[in-house]
Write a protein that holds these residues in place. Structure first.
Motif, PDB file in Angstrom:
ATOM      1  N   UNK A   1      47.584  44.268 -43.501  1.00 38.07           N
ATOM      2  CA  UNK A   1      46.378  44.360 -44.328  1.00 38.07           C
ATOM      3  C   UNK A   1      45.543  43.082 -44.226  1.00 38.07           C
ATOM      4  N   UNK A   2      46.218  41.957 -44.137  1.00 35.20           N
ATOM      5  CA  UNK A   2      45.506  40.686 -43.990  1.00 35.20           C
ATOM      6  C   UNK A   2      44.733  40.644 -42.662  1.00 35.20           C
ATOM      7  N   UNK A   3      45.362  41.104 -41.590  1.00 37.82           N
ATOM      8  CA  UNK A   3      44.692  41.171 -40.293  1.00 37.82           C
ATOM      9  C   UNK A   3      43.458  42.071 -40.394  1.00 37.82           C
ATOM     10  N   UNK A   4      43.580  43.183 -41.093  1.00 34.89           N
ATOM     11  CA  UNK A   4      42.447  44.097 -41.251  1.00 34.89           C
ATOM     12  C   UNK A   4      41.299  43.426 -42.016  1.00 34.89           C
ATOM     13  N   UNK A   5      41.640  42.649 -43.049  1.00 33.24           N
ATOM     14  CA  UNK A   5      40.593  41.949 -43.813  1.00 33.24           C
ATOM     15  C   UNK A   5      39.910  40.887 -42.956  1.00 33.24           C
ATOM     16  N   UNK A   6      40.705  40.095 -42.242  1.00 30.69           N
ATOM     17  CA  UNK A   6      40.165  39.004 -41.420  1.00 30.69           C
ATOM     18  C   UNK A   6      39.265  39.547 -40.305  1.00 30.69           C
ATOM     19  N   UNK A   7      39.647  40.660 -39.701  1.00 35.98           N
ATOM     20  CA  UNK A   7      38.877  41.217 -38.586  1.00 35.98           C
ATOM     21  C   UNK A   7      37.725  42.116 -39.033  1.00 35.98           C
ATOM     22  N   UNK A   8      37.683  42.452 -40.310  1.00 36.77           N
ATOM     23  CA  UNK A   8      36.632  43.330 -40.818  1.00 36.77           C
ATOM     24  C   UNK A   8      36.969  44.808 -40.731  1.00 36.77           C
ATOM     25  N   UNK A   9      38.127  45.136 -40.195  1.00 38.27           N
ATOM     26  CA  UNK A   9      38.502  46.541 -40.080  1.00 38.27           C
ATOM     27  C   UNK A   9      38.622  47.210 -41.445  1.00 38.27           C
ATOM     28  N   UNK A  10      39.042  46.463 -42.452  1.00 37.25           N
ATOM     29  CA  UNK A  10      39.220  47.065 -43.778  1.00 37.25           C
ATOM     30  C   UNK A  10      37.884  47.531 -44.371  1.00 37.25           C
ATOM     31  N   UNK A  11      36.760  46.957 -43.903  1.00 35.71           N
ATOM     32  CA  UNK A  11      35.445  47.444 -44.366  1.00 35.71           C
ATOM     33  C   UNK A  11      35.072  48.747 -43.658  1.00 35.71           C
ATOM     34  N   UNK A  12      35.474  48.884 -42.399  1.00 33.18           N
ATOM     35  CA  UNK A  12      35.167  50.087 -41.632  1.00 33.18           C
ATOM     36  C   UNK A  12      36.119  51.232 -41.936  1.00 33.18           C
TER      37      UNK A  12
END
Length: 126
Positions: free
Chosen positions: A94-105
């Motif tokens: 989840x942290x990787x997703x937040x850092x890369x912006x994937x969690x917004x997409x």
């Protein structure tokens, strides 16, 4: 006639649930696993209007190869008028997703049931 789901692999299980294709990634998702998963993922995401849930809960390790799979799946599904939902609970992933912006997409859900409910509500199927 419905297309046959891809056969399971060591790193991927596929099932149909409530009008969605649920892709469960398993184990360590690295470059070797991504190469194994990609053909099945492309078959599923190549369908017009497909509704997909990618479940990452059984994943133990997730690197940039896994991110590329998710970005590619998202692009292919959206190009064909479908929907894609993500299930993930692992704090480091989840942290990787937040850092890369994937969690917004692809905002992650906690369970497949939660993802399916949101998808059905968005499409008016509830």
């Amino acid at each position: 006639m419905r297309p046959e789901p891809p056969p399971p692999t060591r790193h991927l299980r596929v099932r149909e649930e409530r009008g969605h294709v649920v892709l469960e990634f398993r184990g360590e998702i690295d470059i070797a696993a991504a190469a194994e998963i990609a053909p099945a993922l492309d078959r599923v995401t190549g369908r017009s209007g497909v509704r997909v849930v990618i479940d990452l809960r059984p994943v133990e390790f997730f690197d940039c190869s896994g991110l590329r799979l998710l970005y590619r799946a998202r692009s292919r599904v959206l190009e064909r008028g479908g929907r894609l939902h993500l299930v993930c609970t692992h704090p480091l992933t989840l942290r990787v997703f937040r850092v890369t912006g994937l969690s917004r997409l692809l905002p992650p859900h906690s369970t497949p049931a939660e993802a399916l409910e949101q998808s059905e509500a968005a499409s008016g199927s509830l």
